[in-house]
Design a protein around this motif. Structure first.
Motif, PDB file in Angstrom:
ATOM      1  N   GLU A   1      49.688  62.052  68.872  1.00  9.51           N
ATOM      2  CA  GLU A   1      49.029  61.925  67.567  1.00  9.51           C
ATOM      3  C   GLU A   1      48.177  60.655  67.477  1.00  9.51           C
ATOM      4  OE1 GLU A   1      51.826  62.181  64.394  1.00  9.51           O
ATOM      5  OE2 GLU A   1      50.349  61.731  62.825  1.00  9.51           O
ATOM      6  N   TYR A   2      48.696  59.552  68.055  1.00  9.88           N
ATOM      7  CA  TYR A   2      48.021  58.261  67.894  1.00  9.88           C
ATOM      8  C   TYR A   2      47.270  57.796  69.139  1.00  9.88           C
ATOM      9  CZ  TYR A   2      51.207  57.877  63.890  1.00  9.88           C
ATOM     10  OH  TYR A   2      51.874  58.118  62.728  1.00  9.88           O
TER      11      TYR A   2
ATOM     12  N   GLN B   1      43.607  56.683  68.824  1.00  9.29           N
ATOM     13  CA  GLN B   1      43.456  55.461  68.028  1.00  9.29           C
ATOM     14  C   GLN B   1      43.828  54.233  68.849  1.00  9.29           C
ATOM     15  OE1 GLN B   1      45.252  55.650  64.101  1.00  9.29           O
ATOM     16  NE2 GLN B   1      45.145  57.883  64.127  1.00  9.29           N
TER      17      GLN B   1
ATOM     18  N   ARG C   1      51.727  49.086  72.328  1.00  6.75           N
ATOM     19  CA  ARG C   1      51.788  50.514  72.030  1.00  6.75           C
ATOM     20  C   ARG C   1      53.243  50.996  71.961  1.00  6.75           C
ATOM     21  NH1 ARG C   1      49.165  54.242  76.379  1.00  6.75           N
ATOM     22  NH2 ARG C   1      47.635  52.561  76.254  1.00  6.75           N
TER      23      ARG C   1
ATOM     24  N   ASP D   1      57.469  53.270  64.612  1.00  5.62           N
ATOM     25  CA  ASP D   1      57.094  54.433  63.812  1.00  5.62           C
ATOM     26  C   ASP D   1      58.125  55.557  63.930  1.00  5.62           C
ATOM     27  OD1 ASP D   1      54.824  54.998  62.066  1.00  5.62           O
ATOM     28  OD2 ASP D   1      54.581  56.798  63.303  1.00  5.62           O
TER      29      ASP D   1
END
Length: 235
Positions: free
Chosen positions: A129-130, A133, A144, A151
């Motif tokens: 998902e990230y 980005q 990361r 999260d």
């Protein structure tokens, strides 16, 4: 032999009056299990996050091995730890066999693959998902991993609770390396097995009730955490 109502009543009586032997066994069980789960999380969370978020040669094979190790037979783990800690083993001079530390080692080996594999799956979903980005912002691997673990923290609590449930019900490995020594290494599962074989069903039933209560509490906590995570996701 079929236990009668008197045995159940006596077992509940042991719990309600806080029988010293029962409390000692439950306390040691919780100490060993919580220590093993803490060590498993310290090893398994970063390991699972690294496999889930980073790309390196052999990553797929590592993921397959982690998944396979989730089904490690407890008696095999107990035998392997026994061979390492026995007098003729490489760690024999440390004299850890038949101590609570040996039981913690065995449970840690059993639970770490579960924590790592479930963490990998959670982090991998977030990475998908990230990922773009992170790449556009030039985020390094360590930052990361830290961001993904933070999260995924709600889901990782569920992972830790799953590891606790696996460890607290373990009997085979801790029986082999702990020896089920009274007042030293006797935990709930091994005591239930011993007392049942002796025909002392009162203490065995009392410990069984406590173990079942712990399992219910852990499962209720898992459901609460999942519900909380769901509400946070749609907040």
């Amino acid at each position: 032999m079929q236990p009668d109502a008197g045995v159940f009543g006596a077992a509940i009586g042991l719990i309600l009056r806080g029988d010293a032997d029962l409390v000692e066994v439950v306390a040691l069980s919780l100490r060993v299990t919580l220590s093993a789960v803490a060590l498993s999380c310290a090893i398994g969370l970063p390991l699972g996050a690294a496999v889930g978020a980073l790309r390196f040669p052999g990553r797929g094979l590592v993921a397959v091995v982690l998944n396979a190790l989730m089904g490690l037979p407890p008696v095999v783990v107990g035998l392997a730890v026994y061979l390492m800690l026995s007098a003729s083993g490489p760690l024999g001079p440390l004299r850890l066999l038949y101590t609570p530390l040996a039981m913690i080692i065995a449970q840690t080996i059993l639970v770490t693959p579960i924590v790592a594999a479930l963490t990998r799956q959670s982090v991998e979903d977030l990475q998908a998902e990230y990922g773009e980005q992170f790449a556009s912002l030039g985020v390094g691997p360590l930052r990361r991993l830290g961001a993904l673990l933070w999260d995924a923290r709600i889901g990782l609590i569920t992972v830790a609770l799953a590891g606790f449930g696996r460890a607290v019900a373990e009997v085979g490995a801790v029986m082999i390396v702990g020896g089920n020594i009274n007042h030293v290494t006797r935990v709930m599962t091994t005591t239930i097995a011993l007392e049942t074989s002796k025909g002392n069903l009162t203490l065995a039933l009392a410990l069984g009730v406590v173990l079942l209560a712990i399992a219910l509490i852990v499962n209720a906590a898992v459901m609460m955490v999942r519900n909380l995570a769901g509400r946070m996701a749609y907040a």
